[in-house]
Design a protein around this motif. Structure first.
Motif, PDB file in Angstrom:
ATOM      1  N   PRO A   1       1.128  -1.294   0.099  1.00  0.00           N
ATOM      2  CA  PRO A   1       0.337   0.308   0.078  1.00  0.00           C
ATOM      3  C   PRO A   1       0.622   1.354  -0.050  1.00  0.00           C
ATOM      4  O   PRO A   1       0.592   2.317  -0.969  1.00  0.00           O
ATOM      5  N   GLY A   2       2.020   1.083   0.750  1.00  0.00           N
ATOM      6  CA  GLY A   2       3.296   2.538   0.713  1.00  0.00           C
ATOM      7  C   GLY A   2       3.581   2.620  -0.667  1.00  0.00           C
ATOM      8  O   GLY A   2       3.983   3.482  -0.518  1.00  0.00           O
ATOM      9  N   ALA A   3       3.909   1.667  -1.141  1.00  0.00           N
ATOM     10  CA  ALA A   3       4.300   1.952  -2.654  1.00  0.00           C
ATOM     11  C   ALA A   3       3.549   2.438  -3.463  1.00  0.00           C
ATOM     12  O   ALA A   3       4.148   3.157  -4.478  1.00  0.00           O
ATOM     13  N   LEU A   4       2.255   1.381  -3.599  1.00  0.00           N
ATOM     14  CA  LEU A   4       0.863   2.583  -4.283  1.00  0.00           C
ATOM     15  C   LEU A   4       1.105   3.571  -4.810  1.00  0.00           C
ATOM     16  O   LEU A   4       1.220   4.478  -5.295  1.00  0.00           O
ATOM     17  N   LEU A   5       0.652   4.076  -2.986  1.00  0.00           N
ATOM     18  CA  LEU A   5       0.585   5.385  -2.904  1.00  0.00           C
ATOM     19  C   LEU A   5       1.582   6.535  -3.419  1.00  0.00           C
ATOM     20  O   LEU A   5       2.023   7.317  -3.862  1.00  0.00           O
ATOM     21  N   THR A   6       3.217   6.046  -2.600  1.00  0.00           N
ATOM     22  CA  THR A   6       3.818   7.284  -2.946  1.00  0.00           C
ATOM     23  C   THR A   6       4.580   7.185  -4.128  1.00  0.00           C
ATOM     24  O   THR A   6       4.784   7.720  -4.764  1.00  0.00           O
ATOM     25  N   GLY A   7       4.526   5.526  -4.893  1.00  0.00           N
ATOM     26  CA  GLY A   7       4.779   5.219  -6.946  1.00  0.00           C
ATOM     27  C   GLY A   7       3.707   6.518  -7.107  1.00  0.00           C
ATOM     28  O   GLY A   7       4.236   7.420  -8.395  1.00  0.00           O
ATOM     29  N   VAL A   8       2.421   6.598  -7.211  1.00  0.00           N
ATOM     30  CA  VAL A   8       1.983   7.098  -7.560  1.00  0.00           C
ATOM     31  C   VAL A   8       1.671   8.821  -7.089  1.00  0.00           C
ATOM     32  O   VAL A   8       1.693   9.597  -8.141  1.00  0.00           O
TER      33      VAL A   8
ATOM     34  N   VAL B   1       4.501  11.738   3.504  1.00  0.00           N
ATOM     35  CA  VAL B   1       2.922  10.526   3.536  1.00  0.00           C
ATOM     36  C   VAL B   1       2.715   9.038   2.771  1.00  0.00           C
ATOM     37  O   VAL B   1       1.634   8.732   3.449  1.00  0.00           O
ATOM     38  N   GLY B   2       2.811   9.786   1.744  1.00  0.00           N
ATOM     39  CA  GLY B   2       2.513   7.708   1.398  1.00  0.00           C
ATOM     40  C   GLY B   2       3.021   6.720   1.971  1.00  0.00           C
ATOM     41  O   GLY B   2       2.093   5.880   2.225  1.00  0.00           O
ATOM     42  N   ILE B   3       4.662   6.745   2.258  1.00  0.00           N
ATOM     43  CA  ILE B   3       5.478   5.583   3.388  1.00  0.00           C
ATOM     44  C   ILE B   3       4.120   5.795   4.051  1.00  0.00           C
ATOM     45  O   ILE B   3       4.102   4.407   4.862  1.00  0.00           O
ATOM     46  N   ALA B   4       3.808   6.972   5.407  1.00  0.00           N
ATOM     47  CA  ALA B   4       3.216   6.350   6.544  1.00  0.00           C
ATOM     48  C   ALA B   4       2.156   6.160   6.485  1.00  0.00           C
ATOM     49  O   ALA B   4       1.759   5.514   6.876  1.00  0.00           O
ATOM     50  N   THR B   5       1.461   6.630   5.482  1.00  0.00           N
ATOM     51  CA  THR B   5      -0.335   6.089   5.418  1.00  0.00           C
ATOM     52  C   THR B   5      -0.375   4.658   4.231  1.00  0.00           C
ATOM     53  O   THR B   5      -1.282   4.095   4.762  1.00  0.00           O
ATOM     54  N   GLY B   6       0.403   4.118   3.831  1.00  0.00           N
ATOM     55  CA  GLY B   6       0.780   2.754   3.950  1.00  0.00           C
ATOM     56  C   GLY B   6       0.767   1.431   5.145  1.00  0.00           C
ATOM     57  O   GLY B   6       0.754   1.295   4.572  1.00  0.00           O
ATOM     58  N   TYR B   7       1.708   2.200   6.520  1.00  0.00           N
ATOM     59  CA  TYR B   7       1.806   1.582   7.354  1.00  0.00           C
ATOM     60  C   TYR B   7       0.277   1.199   8.243  1.00  0.00           C
ATOM     61  O   TYR B   7      -0.265   0.509   8.223  1.00  0.00           O
ATOM     62  N   VAL B   8      -0.371   3.006   7.664  1.00  0.00           N
ATOM     63  CA  VAL B   8      -1.884   2.293   8.488  1.00  0.00           C
ATOM     64  C   VAL B   8      -2.924   1.911   7.755  1.00  0.00           C
ATOM     65  O   VAL B   8      -3.532   1.087   7.935  1.00  0.00           O
TER      66      VAL B   8
END
Length: 291
Positions: A214-221, A267-274
């Protein structure tokens, strides 16, 4: 007496409003646990502090590595770097001319003044960016700092892989000459894979692959969207800054852009954890319980 009565009434009213507000906040936390967890996560990661530190490390230590590569690399590699910079930041006009002058400084004098020792020192100093990003990943996933023996070699590997990725980023974004219809999905896929690998590498393999997705998807996008948006905003801003302040204008604008970039990353990496710890995804991803 009237004043005391009025003050007592006002105090009572304020107490009631405070209790009401506290109750409403409690209800909101119960109804929106994701927002509560996400807010707490951003505080734990120290979002603004981490993104600013990453931007400074990238500007002061990672950029010189690109100049070293430009000094020793063949013309085709330098052209790829300029093409990737144009894609990422939207360089054009005077700003692009400034970058071409920097990357064009590859004469024998530059090479002799740099030397092998200079290359090694520059590469080692550039790993400070790797270390800063590692700390963001560890804070986001609430794991203890890795031992030097486990993680030290990963800093240099991460840096070298990212240098290679930057060299081909322009080609990928253009779909290897086939156009936007292929370049855009390739950019999303390659960026997601790169940030997926980045988290796993800098965490020392202490977190399984799937929970990192999830964090990879958010950060990549997020990074790709920022790069495409920069094509419309950054050229005007950069050229105006160069016209008003000269090379310093380019420095200030690029540093501001880096802060925005690493804010997106954090933000992407931190949100991926949640997201990975949301009940609906825990079983699917096999997310380990928080330490």
């Amino acid at each position: 007496m009237r004043d005391d009565s009025a003050r007592g009434g006002l105090t009572g009213t304020l107490a009631k409003v405070t209790r009401w507000g506290t109750a409403r906040v409690g209800e909101l936390r119960e109804r929106l646990p994701f927002v509560t967890h996400l807010t707490r996560q951003m505080v734990d990661v120290s979002l603004l502090d981490s993104s600013t530190r990453l931007a400074a490390q990238a500007f002061l230590t990672a950029f010189p590595v690109l100049f070293i590569v430009a000094a020793f690399a063949p013309t085709s590699v330098r052209d790829r770097l300029i093409e990737s910079a144009t894609y990422a930041v939207g360089l054009s006009g005077p700003a692009l001319d400034q970058v071409r002058q920097v990357f064009g400084a590859h004469d024998d004098t530059t090479r002799e003044s740099t030397g092998a020792v200079g290359i090694v020192i520059t590469l080692l100093s550039a790993t400070s960016c790797s270390r800063a990003l590692q700390r963001v990943c560890e804070r986001s996933w609430h794991v203890s700092p890795a031992g030097l023996r486990l993680i030290a070699w990963r800093w240099l590997v991460w840096l070298l892989v990212w240098l290679c990725a930057l060299m081909v980023q322009g080609l990928v974004s253009d779909g290897f000459g086939l156009g936007l219809w292929l370049g855009l999905p390739l950019s999303f896929a390659s960026s997601t894979l790169l940030w997926w690998w980045t988290q796993h590498m800098l965490l020392g393999g202490r977190v399984p692959w799937l929970p990192l997705l999830p964090g990879a998807l958010l950060t990549g996008v997020g990074v790709v969207v920022l790069a495409w948006a920069s094509r419309f905003y950054m050229p005007v801003t950069l050229n105006r800054s160069v016209a008003e302040f000269g090379p310093l204008g380019l420095v200030f604008t690029l540093l501001s852009w880096l802060i925005v970039l690493f804010t997106v990353v954090c933000v992407g990496i931190a949100t991926g954890y949640v997201l990975a710890h949301e009940p609906i995804l825990v079983r699917r991803l096999g997310t380990p319980p928080p330490e």
